[in-house]
Motif scaffolding. Structure first.
Motif, PDB file in Angstrom:
ATOM      1  N   ALA A  78       0.819  -1.213   0.000  1.00  0.00           N
ATOM      2  CA  ALA A  78       0.000   0.000   0.000  1.00  0.00           C
ATOM      3  C   ALA A  78       0.853   1.263   0.000  1.00  0.00           C
ATOM      4  CB  ALA A  78      -0.929  -0.010   1.206  1.00  0.00           C
ATOM      5  N   ASP A  79       2.034   1.202   0.619  1.00  0.00           N
ATOM      6  CA  ASP A  79       2.897   2.380   0.697  1.00  0.00           C
ATOM      7  C   ASP A  79       4.257   2.139   0.042  1.00  0.00           C
ATOM      8  OD1 ASP A  79       3.351   5.063   1.561  1.00  0.00           O
ATOM      9  OD2 ASP A  79       4.599   4.311   3.197  1.00  0.00           O
ATOM     10  N   ALA A  80       4.341   1.111  -0.801  1.00  0.00           N
ATOM     11  CA  ALA A  80       5.633   0.743  -1.388  1.00  0.00           C
ATOM     12  C   ALA A  80       5.923   1.562  -2.640  1.00  0.00           C
ATOM     13  CB  ALA A  80       5.642  -0.745  -1.740  1.00  0.00           C
ATOM     14  N   ASP A  81       7.202   1.866  -2.834  1.00  0.00           N
ATOM     15  CA  ASP A  81       7.639   2.493  -4.076  1.00  0.00           C
ATOM     16  C   ASP A  81       7.995   1.449  -5.125  1.00  0.00           C
ATOM     17  OD1 ASP A  81       7.333   5.107  -3.187  1.00  0.00           O
ATOM     18  OD2 ASP A  81       9.378   5.223  -2.407  1.00  0.00           O
ATOM     19  N   TYR A  82       8.477   0.279  -4.661  1.00  0.00           N
ATOM     20  CA  TYR A  82       8.918  -0.775  -5.572  1.00  0.00           C
ATOM     21  C   TYR A  82       8.349  -2.123  -5.142  1.00  0.00           C
ATOM     22  CZ  TYR A  82      12.309   2.365  -7.694  1.00  0.00           C
ATOM     23  OH  TYR A  82      12.896   3.410  -8.367  1.00  0.00           O
ATOM     24  N   ILE A  83       7.920  -2.898  -6.145  1.00  0.00           N
ATOM     25  CA  ILE A  83       7.538  -4.299  -5.966  1.00  0.00           C
ATOM     26  C   ILE A  83       8.421  -5.124  -6.894  1.00  0.00           C
ATOM     27  CG2 ILE A  83       5.728  -6.037  -6.246  1.00  0.00           C
ATOM     28  CD1 ILE A  83       3.670  -3.783  -5.852  1.00  0.00           C
ATOM     29  N   VAL A  84       9.077  -6.137  -6.353  1.00  0.00           N
ATOM     30  CA  VAL A  84       9.864  -7.066  -7.158  1.00  0.00           C
ATOM     31  C   VAL A  84       9.103  -8.380  -7.244  1.00  0.00           C
ATOM     32  CG1 VAL A  84      12.020  -8.342  -7.378  1.00  0.00           C
ATOM     33  CG2 VAL A  84      12.041  -6.015  -6.464  1.00  0.00           C
ATOM     34  N   ALA A  85       8.669  -8.746  -8.437  1.00  0.00           N
ATOM     35  CA  ALA A  85       8.010 -10.032  -8.669  1.00  0.00           C
ATOM     36  C   ALA A  85       8.951 -10.873  -9.518  1.00  0.00           C
ATOM     37  CB  ALA A  85       6.674  -9.837  -9.380  1.00  0.00           C
ATOM     38  N   SER A  86       9.385 -12.011  -8.979  1.00  0.00           N
ATOM     39  CA  SER A  86      10.446 -12.747  -9.661  1.00  0.00           C
ATOM     40  C   SER A  86      10.293 -14.239  -9.471  1.00  0.00           C
ATOM     41  CB  SER A  86      11.809 -12.294  -9.110  1.00  0.00           C
ATOM     42  OG  SER A  86      12.866 -12.985  -9.721  1.00  0.00           O
ATOM     43  N   GLY A  87      10.598 -14.972 -10.546  1.00  0.00           N
ATOM     44  CA  GLY A  87      10.603 -16.429 -10.478  1.00  0.00           C
ATOM     45  C   GLY A  87       9.500 -17.057 -11.307  1.00  0.00           C
ATOM     46  N   SER A  88       9.525 -18.387 -11.333  1.00  0.00           N
ATOM     47  CA  SER A  88       8.530 -19.145 -12.092  1.00  0.00           C
ATOM     48  C   SER A  88       7.197 -19.170 -11.354  1.00  0.00           C
ATOM     49  CB  SER A  88       9.028 -20.580 -12.293  1.00  0.00           C
ATOM     50  OG  SER A  88       9.193 -21.223 -11.023  1.00  0.00           O
ATOM     51  N   LEU A  89       6.139 -19.489 -12.093  1.00  0.00           N
ATOM     52  CA  LEU A  89       4.825 -19.649 -11.494  1.00  0.00           C
ATOM     53  C   LEU A  89       4.679 -21.063 -10.937  1.00  0.00           C
ATOM     54  CD1 LEU A  89       2.464 -17.938 -14.108  1.00  0.00           C
ATOM     55  CD2 LEU A  89       3.533 -16.920 -12.070  1.00  0.00           C
ATOM     56  N   ALA A  90       4.031 -21.177  -9.801  1.00  0.00           N
ATOM     57  CA  ALA A  90       3.728 -22.492  -9.247  1.00  0.00           C
ATOM     58  C   ALA A  90       2.615 -23.143 -10.071  1.00  0.00           C
ATOM     59  CB  ALA A  90       3.295 -22.362  -7.790  1.00  0.00           C
ATOM     60  N   PRO A  91       2.568 -24.483 -10.111  1.00  0.00           N
ATOM     61  CA  PRO A  91       1.447 -25.154 -10.776  1.00  0.00           C
ATOM     62  C   PRO A  91       0.116 -24.655 -10.210  1.00  0.00           C
ATOM     63  CG  PRO A  91       3.154 -26.742 -10.212  1.00  0.00           C
ATOM     64  CD  PRO A  91       3.548 -25.451  -9.567  1.00  0.00           C
TER      65      PRO A  91
END
Length: 313
Positions: free
Chosen positions: A130-143
């Motif tokens: 809610a108050d973040a400047d950066y979101i890191v989304a990384s890696g493979s998707l789970a089944p």
């Protein structure tokens, strides 16, 4: 610096060991193993903390292996927001062969997440970011996680006015880029597959990267080229950098270390070019660590002085 939120939808416990030689049929006597919390977002969170930043890790975990993951993250001192699931957190393992110096990496698919479970991850992301400047989304998707999951993450980031850093591949990457992200980091093969054109020649790669940015699907693009370094493309220009020569002990987590290092630099207020230096130095420093260990700040700071990006014409 505000905490950088990281999302790891398919975390793992990374186990690493060493054997004299990998041969079929015989029992392979291993040296003492080490275990580390792993998965793209968790690795980035570890690097951000190592470099002096603050991170908040969001991830699903389940079963006895999920309990172990929690213990390992506690030992690393990471702030975290786990989502309990019914399946067991996966374990990956890396075997280093002394005779040849080669690494053998075995990657498990991970537990199947129900719609309720992966939706809980998205809902929690809206809360913790809610108050973040950066979101890191990384890696493979789970089944069980839909291919447009990272596109949904991109929508959450946009709603929260956060900058999304994305490091994944294939259809999940393509779907997210249709929504738009702040910073994407494909490797050369992933970028070639995404663009549908040859990018082995430096000039062709640079042209394709400029074309990609003109499409408005990202503000920053880094195409990693392994030992050849990486290419950074921004609206202001393009920069190429090669890593300082080091003795490689393990390549596990080098890409995640790059992401963590560059995001740390950006969140610290550095220009993309200066943050790029932190990414290169962090990824290179990870090669100095054995097994599933990642970069160390002292190594990053030492290597940083040797990284000088070159502006392309």
């Amino acid at each position: 610096m505000k905490p950088i939120v990281t999302l790891t939808i398919n975390p793992t416990i990374d186990l690493a060991t060493t054997v004299a030689e990998v041969t079929p049929e015989h029992k392979l006597r291993c040296e003492p193993e080490r275990r580390d919390p792993g998965g793209g977002g968790l690795n980035a969170a570890r690097v951000i903390r190592e470099l002096g930043g603050e991170s908040l890790a969001l991830y699903p975990r389940g079963g006895s292996t999920g309990d172990l993951l929690e213990q390992l993250l506690e030992q690393k001192g990471l702030r975290r927001w786990p989502i309990v699931i019914s399946g067991h957190t996966r374990e990956n393992f890396t075997v280093a062969e002394k005779k040849s110096g080669r690494e053998f990496r075995f990657v498990m698919p991970g537990p199947t997440l129900s719609e309720k479970e992966w939706q809980a991850c998205l809902e929690s992301l809206s809360t913790v970011a809610a108050d973040a400047d950066y979101i890191v989304a990384s890696g493979s998707l789970a089944p069980g996680v839909p291919v447009d999951f990272y596109a949904r993450v991109a929508r959450v980031a946009r709603k929260q006015n956060a900058r999304l850093v994305l490091d994944t591949s294939g259809e999940p990457l393509r779907a997210a880029l249709e929504e738009g992200v702040f910073f994407a980091k494909p490797n050369r093969k992933e970028f070639r597959d995404m663009m549908g054109t040859q990018v082995d020649d430096p000039a062709a790669l640079a042209a394709a990267a400029r074309s990609f940015l003109e499409q408005g699907r990202a503000e920053l693009l880094v195409v990693s080229k392994g030992a050849d370094g990486a290419l950074l493309t921004t609206r202001e220009g393009q920069f190429s950098a090669t890593p300082p020569p080091v003795e490689t002990h393990s390549s596990v987590g080098a890409g995640d270390s790059f992401v963590g290092g560059m995001t740390f630099g950006l969140a610290s207020g550095l220009s993309p070019q200066e943050a790029f230096r932190w990414g290169i130095a962090s990824g290179t420093a990870a090669l100095l660590s054995a097994g599933t260990d990642l970069c160390r700040r002292a190594d990053v700071e030492r290597l940083l002085t040797q990284v000088q990006p070159v502006r392309l014409a």
